[in-house]
Enzyme design. Structure first.
Site, mmCIF file in Angstrom:
data_model
loop_
_atom_site.group_PDB
_atom_site.id
_atom_site.type_symbol
_atom_site.label_atom_id
_atom_site.label_comp_id
_atom_site.label_asym_id
_atom_site.label_seq_id
_atom_site.Cartn_x
_atom_site.Cartn_y
_atom_site.Cartn_z
ATOM 1 N N ASP A 31 0.819 -1.223 0.000
ATOM 2 C CA ASP A 31 0.000 0.000 0.000
ATOM 3 C C ASP A 31 0.850 1.269 0.000
ATOM 4 O OD1 ASP A 31 -2.391 -1.625 0.316
ATOM 5 O OD2 ASP A 31 -1.777 -1.863 2.409
ATOM 6 N N HIS A 36 -3.798 -1.712 -6.913
ATOM 7 C CA HIS A 36 -3.042 -0.551 -7.359
ATOM 8 C C HIS A 36 -3.999 0.523 -7.870
ATOM 9 C CE1 HIS A 36 0.817 -3.143 -7.997
ATOM 10 N NE2 HIS A 36 0.432 -3.042 -6.741
#
EC number: 6.3.4.4
Length: 432
Positions: free
Chosen positions: A14, A42
């Site tokens: 992340d 993503h």
């Protein structure tokens, strides 16, 4: 001649890899996913339009880029078709831009059933998987019972192999986990219905990449998750099931290791983690809440709230060591705007009082670790969207320089917002 670049996370995932990959693909000819599956998330924001990709490489939005799902990826046909459908509905010709290795193991319904059953059985000791079948699919690969994309070229043989594997899984689901079985015919029908789509994109990825290298075409390798989730080097057993580190590029794509030129480590300006596992700098106070809310720290894949904390330079140094990082991209700097004080963890104090500057490997050895912080003045001015380093607040520049000093790695890119335009490239990885 330009360089081949790897983009990977230095923390627990992340970190903002998708945006950076999308930005840098302007110069790349090939963008390659080499590990993980649709457990990745993503997020790209281009001209205000948000796109979340889980399996398809982030280069898919570029017209002249070839996106590749290589052999190190475990591929869910269901997830792929869903993602392709969403992109094609927006006019993006995915099938013209993407190729797949025939050696990709398939994630099928029994993998998901097993993943969910195991997590339920673990109870309070659950790993915190995404429940998408990633781990069981990698188990099948290592146990040599995986069904791969290439198996779909012979449907009769595929059906025979599938029956054996479904029987194997159903026995475990019923007798060990007291869970429902998976219907063989339904699994077979579902995969054969989309087999033509997968086989139509099959290519020998290693051969393709080697030919591209010889022509001097630029390649980018897109990592998923983060270094500290690596199956070998992460906070085991609270890890993912693949090699998220730079070493996974060669094995996961078939490109020779000598042809990786630059490794870009994505480091968030603070730390986050999803699910269970060690997190020494985790904050449970108002600052932790501030970082979560302002940073919108909720998983792109699961929607789960991320745990937040100060930047852990000890953990990032481990990533530097394992990946031979060439440079950093610092992301979400703007989230720290408005804090009176910012902190960097530079060492750990162990329960016996010893001070160490490196991370343990096994999760149980992290217990009782106390972070040792350096405190620095924060800044009240906004860094959001700033595109020149000298335009950043002085305190923000000092923070960046201190990160470079405590890790020994230069910050080559700074991200100051979610849009691809909200980025300053201090040194281009393709030319570094």
């Amino acid at each position: 001649m330009g360089k081949n670049v790897v983009v990977l996370g230095t923390q627990w995932g992340d970190e903002g890899k998708g945006k950076v990959v999308d930005l840098l693909t302007e110069r790349a000819k090939y963008v390659v996913r080499y590990q993980g599956g649709h457990n990745a998330g993503h997020t790209l924001v281009i001209n205000g339009e948000k796109t979340v990709l889980h399996l398809i490489p982030s280069g898919i939005l570029r017209e002249n880029v070839v996106s590749i799902i290589a052999n190190g990826v475990v591929l869910s046909p269901e997830a792929l078709m869903k993602e392709m459908g969403e992109l094609e509905a927006r006019g993006i010709p995915v099938r013209e831009r993407m190729l797949i290795s025939e050696a990709c193991p398939l994630i099928l319904a029994y993998h998901v059933a097993m993943d969910v059953a195991r997590e339920k059985a673990r109870g309070a000791k659950a790993i915190g998987t995404t429940g998408r079948g990633i781990g069981p699919a990698y188990e099948d690969k290592v146990a040599r019972r995986a069904l791969r994309v290439g198996d779909l070229f012979n449907k009769d043989t595929f059906a025979t192999k599938l029956k054996e594997v479904v029987d194997y899984y159903n026995f475990q689901l019923v007798h060990y986990y007291q869970a429902d079985t998976v219907d063989y015919q339904m699994v077979l029908d579902d995969i054969l219905a989309v087999a033509y789509v997968l086989t139509g994109m099959v290519v020998d990825v290693s051969e393709l990449l080697d030919s591209a290298r010889k022509r001097g075409d630029l390649m980018m390798f897109e990592g998923a998750q983060g270094t500290l989730l690596d199956i070998d080097h992460g906070t085991y057993p609270y890890v993912t099931s693949s090699n998220t580190t730079a070493g996974g590029v060669a094995t996961g794509s078939g490109l020779g290791p000598r042809y990786v030129d630059y490794v870009l480590g994505i480091v968030k300006a603070y730390s986050t983690r999803v699910g269970a596992g060690p997190f020494p700098t985790e904050l449970f106070d108002d600052t932790g809440e501030f970082l979560c809310v302002k940073g919108n720290e909720f998983g792109a894949t699961t929607g789960r709230r991320r745990r937040t904390g100060w930047l852990d330079a000890v953990a990032v140094r481990r990533a530097v060591q394992i990946n031979s990082l060439s440079g950093f991209c610092l992301t979400k700097l703007d989230v720290l705007d408005g804090l009176q004080e910012v902190k960097i963890c530079t060492a750990y104090r162990l329960p016996d009082g010893r001070v160490v500057e490196s991370t343990p490997l096994a999760a149980e050895n992290w217990e009782g670790i106390e972070p040792i912080y350096e405190s620095m003045p924060g800044w009240s001015e906004s860094t959001f969207g700033v595109k020149a380093f000298d335009k950043l607040p002085e305190a923000a520049r000092r923070y960046i320089k201190r990160i470079e000093e405590v890790t020994g790695v230069p910050v080559d890119i700074v991200s100051t917002g979610p849009d691809r335009s909200e980025t300053m490239i201090l040194r281009d990885p393709f030319d570094a």
